[in-house]
Design an enzyme around this catalytic site. Structure first.
Site, PDB file in Angstrom:
ATOM      1  N   CYS B  86      -2.263  -1.919  -3.750  1.00 23.29           N
ATOM      2  CA  CYS B  86      -3.053  -1.591  -4.932  1.00 23.29           C
ATOM      3  C   CYS B  86      -2.657  -2.479  -6.114  1.00 23.29           C
ATOM      4  O   CYS B  86      -2.966  -3.659  -6.112  1.00 23.29           O
ATOM      5  CB  CYS B  86      -2.924  -0.092  -5.243  1.00 23.29           C
ATOM      6  SG  CYS B  86      -4.181   0.498  -6.375  1.00 23.29           S
ATOM      7  N   HIS B 191      -3.816   2.906  -0.033  1.00 20.93           N
ATOM      8  CA  HIS B 191      -2.423   3.343  -0.204  1.00 20.93           C
ATOM      9  C   HIS B 191      -1.863   3.896   1.105  1.00 20.93           C
ATOM     10  O   HIS B 191      -2.004   5.094   1.360  1.00 20.93           O
ATOM     11  CB  HIS B 191      -2.346   4.440  -1.262  1.00 20.93           C
ATOM     12  CG  HIS B 191      -2.489   3.949  -2.665  1.00 20.93           C
ATOM     13  ND1 HIS B 191      -1.404   3.570  -3.420  1.00 20.93           N
ATOM     14  CD2 HIS B 191      -3.573   3.769  -3.444  1.00 20.93           C
ATOM     15  CE1 HIS B 191      -1.826   3.191  -4.624  1.00 20.93           C
ATOM     16  NE2 HIS B 191      -3.142   3.293  -4.669  1.00 20.93           N
ATOM     17  N   GLU B 193       1.121   4.637   1.813  1.00 25.90           N
ATOM     18  CA  GLU B 193       2.178   5.630   1.574  1.00 25.90           C
ATOM     19  C   GLU B 193       1.598   7.019   1.305  1.00 25.90           C
ATOM     20  O   GLU B 193       2.304   8.017   1.372  1.00 25.90           O
ATOM     21  CB  GLU B 193       3.082   5.173   0.419  1.00 25.90           C
ATOM     22  CG  GLU B 193       2.570   5.437  -0.991  1.00 25.90           C
ATOM     23  CD  GLU B 193       1.504   4.447  -1.465  1.00 25.90           C
ATOM     24  OE1 GLU B 193       1.041   3.631  -0.642  1.00 25.90           O
ATOM     25  OE2 GLU B 193       1.124   4.499  -2.661  1.00 25.90           O
TER      26      GLU B 193
END
Lengths: 726, 216
Positions: B86, B191, B193
């Site tokens: 990002c 993302h 994560e």
């Protein structure tokens, strides 16, 4: 002697001025008068609400901090505690929607931070006029962007809230923001203690923005309000993010910080005075030491500026240099602007010379507390009666219309603009209460905000009870046991006896319900003067509530889970009083809302036990739009249909679209029907149908009145807001 | 595998990446403050998401001047693995470590939601745990994810991830993630994560981190 006009500009009455003067025993100078005016404003001084707010139950075995600090705190387990607080930013948002909403987020986050907690979630309760009005769309889209712009940047997920569109909010939208944080050990306090200890201003520099914002918040909105636009502060979320990290790092590395205080409304004045008041001491401040954004600021401007992203710390004398490098690392100001003194005054100096001095109690305990003059509105009896219940011809059409109403439809247009996933704790949002996990813990958190304008307008006592009950019920439906309440009370001008009556009755209702459900109110905020030239907002209490889910196995969610499950209704659906249906069909809000507190207590207790014993597969609260809308939502979210038949003596309009509370829809495995009926035998429970694959069919006493496919429902529901905001 | 997570002022996904690497994958990991310049012992540098310097200018435009970035460049030149997620992706394009640029979303609004992605390459150190052509789900959360490059043919072979089905932000050729020519620097808008645990709704992202671990 001051003229009436001079006092009017700072929202003080002549009587108040004379009272202040007599307590002080002399004429206050300009600086002192400015300080008195902001501290005596409704916004800071709670002049019209103090006495009524005492009705709230505020204690409980797990309450670590009740009202009176920057935020309330409850104990989660032996290690962790949770801080929560809600606040309004209505007036700034009406004038400057982006910055008004953004700084609302900033302020509430600093309140949580001041307790020593890391902010973990934001929720927003928003109310606007109708979306067919272009001004409303401007305000709505500005507020949402403001919340997104600020919240996304600081990396705190915005995980929920609620939304309503009703005429009385056309010129005076409501923007209530809630923040929740987690902390280890003992919560911090916003107090100054220890004579000689330093007062340190950290964060942004001080400019001329937001001067007299607190007094502005304590006036009704008029066409001239737009001229007060400079009283709205501008937010800098980047600075706030640095402040969050710096404060948390400082607290982790050193115990030299004795007190922390947000610097919000009324700036240095209120933060230093509040800290002194809590610590039972006085403070001396030299404005020359305050880092300034522009040249030539007067002591009054510095003391009253509401520049954002600042906090005030009380640090042990001689240990300032332990903390300074942390703030410098994050590129923030760290300025010793004063110290704690014994004499209980706030003494303001400029270049070493005293320019003002006021007793602390003049600005705190001695702020006048008014008895409200209340009067029940005469029209109340009239609006509580629905003369002719409109006969619905096309139930399918009405259901689709309600589902597509921005008051019921999907709010994804809003929450997709918010980063709701950062911090990677978000388990569920968008359907009922939001769920967060707590890393390293078996338990999870349920968090919700709920508000009621329509019900309170029609019956504030009942409405006040309902807003608390609904919030608790929303938590129970996800398997969370409610722990505490924070609230925000949005009303008109309290000097109007009818507004005052609404206020008192609402608080009475809320208090009674909170007491019966055993949920303490640990903090909140009052926002008066939500009036404009054409409207007074509905009396609108907003409740924020947090609950604890035992573990991941006992999470419950509202969507239908599987074909063949049996659908039950707990409670008794009915009563069109205050319903969205009546508003949609008659164009006005009418009738008397209906609520059964005895049933609520029993239902919540049984439902939580059932969820914790994993007896049921889904639970959905019935509220806005009634049973019809609630069932449709379960179908849409679960992508499954229903085959419903309700045997009833009531008319279909009441059963399907009535909003009596409490009513909950549950589904269970079909082979557990006996067990379920036995379990809930002490409250009304009715088997109404089955979860099926595709169609959404509803019969009343065997007559089919609705037969729609889920795609049609989904289409209406998902486009309610979007169609206006393209 | 030693991971180093760079923290700029305004980074806000640093702790999320840390949690996945340390608590889910049990790999050694440390934070690296942007003013440092030492990457000794690090096998993979993570530039996490967030709003470095508030992103008040173009996203990533200021962060690229942080002292750590020259070390990251050297590290990448020597073949070290760099992943920018990002805002990290935005910083990598601003720093010239990856080609192209990321403009405002077509809708001019921030978008946070799950998207479908197609894995275009699984021969990179970041995607070896996927099948080529596999469709996966990951969340995006950004204002500026609209990938653009003047000459698309230059990066054709470097595209690792594409939006599948619907293009959420207007990105050219549906590009969601690319590597540099050498294949050791990876930037992506989604993302990973945020989708590395079942409780959060998807574990597809974990496979990116697993691929990295497997590559060494």
């Amino acid at each position: 002697m001051r003229t009436k006009e001079e006092l009017q500009r700072i929202s003080m009455t002549l009587e108040e001025y004379q009272l202040a003067k007599s307590i002080l025993g002399r004429e206050p100078n300009d600086l002192e008068l400015g300080m008195i005016a902001v501290m005596w404003s409704e916004h800071c001084g709670y002049k019209h609400s103090k006495k009524t707010l005492k009705l709230f139950p505020t204690t409980g075995p797990h309450v670590l901090q009740g009202p009176g600090e920057n935020a309330g705190v409850i104990k989660l387990d032996e290690e962790l505690a949770l801080a929560m607080k809600m606040e309004s930013h209505n007036h700034p948002s009406a004038i400057e929607p982006y910055q008004g909403a953004a700084t609302g987020v900033g302020g509430i986050v600093r309140d949580i931070l001041a307790m020593g907690a890391r902010p973990i979630a934001l929720l927003d309760s928003l109310r606007f006029g109708l979306l067919d009005n272009s001004k409303t769309r401007y305000l709505f889209s500005g507020v949402v962007s403001g919340i997104a712009g600020y919240g996304n940047c600081i990396g705190v997920p915005t995980i929920g809230g609620e939304l309503a569109f009703e005429k009385p909010y056309t010129e005076n939208p409501l923007v209530n923001v809630m923040c929740v944080g987690l902390l280890k050990g003992k919560p911090k306090s916003g107090k100054a203690v220890g004579i000689g200890n330093s007062l340190v201003l950290v964060g942004a520099s001080t400019g001329r923005d937001g001067i007299h914002g607190a007094t502005f918040a304590s006036l009704e909105l008029t066409s001239e309000s737009i001229e007060r636009r400079p009283a709205v502060q501008a937010g800098d979320p980047f600075m706030e993010k640095l402040l969050i990290e710096a404060i948390l790092e400082a607290l982790e590395k050193s115990d030299a910080i004795i007190g922390i205080q947000d610097m919000g409304a009324a700036g240095i004045t209120s933060s230093s005075v509040e800290m002194a008041s809590r610590g039972g001491v006085g403070v001396e401040i030299d404005v020359t030491m305050v880092p300034q954004r522009e040249k030539g600021m007067t002591p009054e401007e510095i003391m009253l500026s509401e520049s954002q992203e600042r906090m005030l710390l009380c640090i042990e004398k001689g240990r300032e240099e332990e903390i300074r490098p942390i703030f410098e690392k994050w590129g923030l100001n760290f300025a010793i602007i004063g110290h704690v003194i014994e004499e209980r005054v706030v003494r303001v100096k400029e270049k070493g010379k005293i320019v003002g001095e006021l007793p602390i109690d003049l600005l705190t305990e001695k702020v006048p507390a008014y008895d409200l003059i209340t009067k029940e509105p005469e029209r109340l009896k009239e609006i509580q009666i629905i003369e002719n219940i409109p006969k619905v011809e096309d139930y399918e059409g009405v259901l689709l219309r309600l589902l597509g109403s921005p008051n019921c439809s999907s709010s994804s247009w809003v929450y997709q603009q918010y980063d709701h996933m950062v911090e990677t704790n978000t388990v569920s949002i968008g359907t009922g209460a939001s769920i967060l996990r707590v890393k390293g813990k078996p338990y999870l958190l349920g968090i919700t905000t709920d508000g009621e304008g329509r019900y309170c307008y029609l019956d504030p006592y009942i409405g006040g009870m309902m807003v608390v009950a609904e919030s608790a019920r929303n938590l129970i439906c996800v398997g969370a046991e409610p722990l505490a309440i924070t609230d925000c009370l949005n009303f008109g001008n309290p000097e109007d006896p009818e507004v005052a009556w609404y206020f008192v009755e609402t608080v009475k209702g809320m208090s009674e319900c909170a007491r019966r459900l055993n949920i303490p109110v640990i903090g909140g905020n009052v926002s008066f003067y939500n009036e404009s030239e054409n409207y007074t907002v509905y009396p609108t209490p907003i409740v924020g509530m947090v609950g604890k889910i035992e573990n991941i196995e006992t999470i419950c969610t509202p969507e239908f889970k599987k074909e063949g499950d049996t659908i039950y209704i707990l409670g008794e659906p009915g009563n069109l009083g205050g319903s969205l249906l009546i508003e949609e069909l008659l164009g006005e809000v009418k009738g008397k809302p209906s609520f059964n507190i005895e049933l609520e207590v029993k239902l919540e207790d049984l439902l939580l036990k059932a969820i914790r014993s994993r007896l049921i597969n889904s639970a959905q609260d019935v509220s806005r739009g009634g049973l019809g809308v609630a069932l449709a939502e379960c179908s849409i979210w679960g992508n499954l249909g229903v085959d419903i038949n309700i045997e009833t003596g009531k008319i279909p309009e009441e059963v399907l679209f009535g909003e009596a509370q409490p009513v909950v829809i549950i589904t269970v495995d079909s082979d557990r029907e006996k067990e379920i009926e036995q379990f809930f035998k002490d409250i009304p429970i009715k088997k109404v149908g089955k979860v099926i694959r595709n169609n959404f069919t509803v019969k009343i006493n065997g007559n089919e009145i609705i037969n729609l496919d889920i795609e049609t429902l989904k289409k209406e529901w998902s486009s309610g807001i979007e169609r206006w905001m393209k | 595998m030693n991971f180093g997570i760079v923290v700029f002022p305004g980074t806000n996904c640093d702790r999320d990446c840390y949690y996945v690497i340390r608590d889910i994958l049990n790999q050694p990991v440390k934070f690296i403050w942007h003013r440092e310049n030492d990457l000794k012992g690090i096998d993979c540098v993570v530039l996490p998401g967030g709003f470095s310097y508030g992103d008040y200018l173009r996203a990533g435009a200021i962060a690229r001047f942080s002292p750590i970035m020259s070390s990251v460049r050297e590290f990448a030149d020597k073949g070290g693995l760099v992943i920018g997620i990002c805002n990290g992706f935005q910083i990598l394009t601003e720093a010239g470590l990856l080609p192209g640029a990321l403009g405002r979303n077509r809708s001019l609004r921030f978008i946070c939601r799950y998207v479908n992605l197609i894995i275009e390459r699984n021969d990179t150190p970041f995607t070896s745990e996927f099948e080529k052509g596999e469709i996966v789900r990951m969340p995006i959360a950004h204002n500026e994810g609209n990938y653009y490059i003047d000459d698309l043919s230059k990066v054709e072979k470097q595209v690792v991830l594409r939006y599948y089905g619907e293009n959420p932000n207007g990105a050219l050729d549906n590009i969601a993630g690319i590597v540099n020519e050498r294949g050791n620097v990876f930037g992506l808008m989604p993302h990973p994560e945020r989708c590395s645990e079942k409780i959060l709704g998807s574990e597809d992202g974990l496979r990116i981190f697993k691929s990295i671990v497997r590559s060494l």
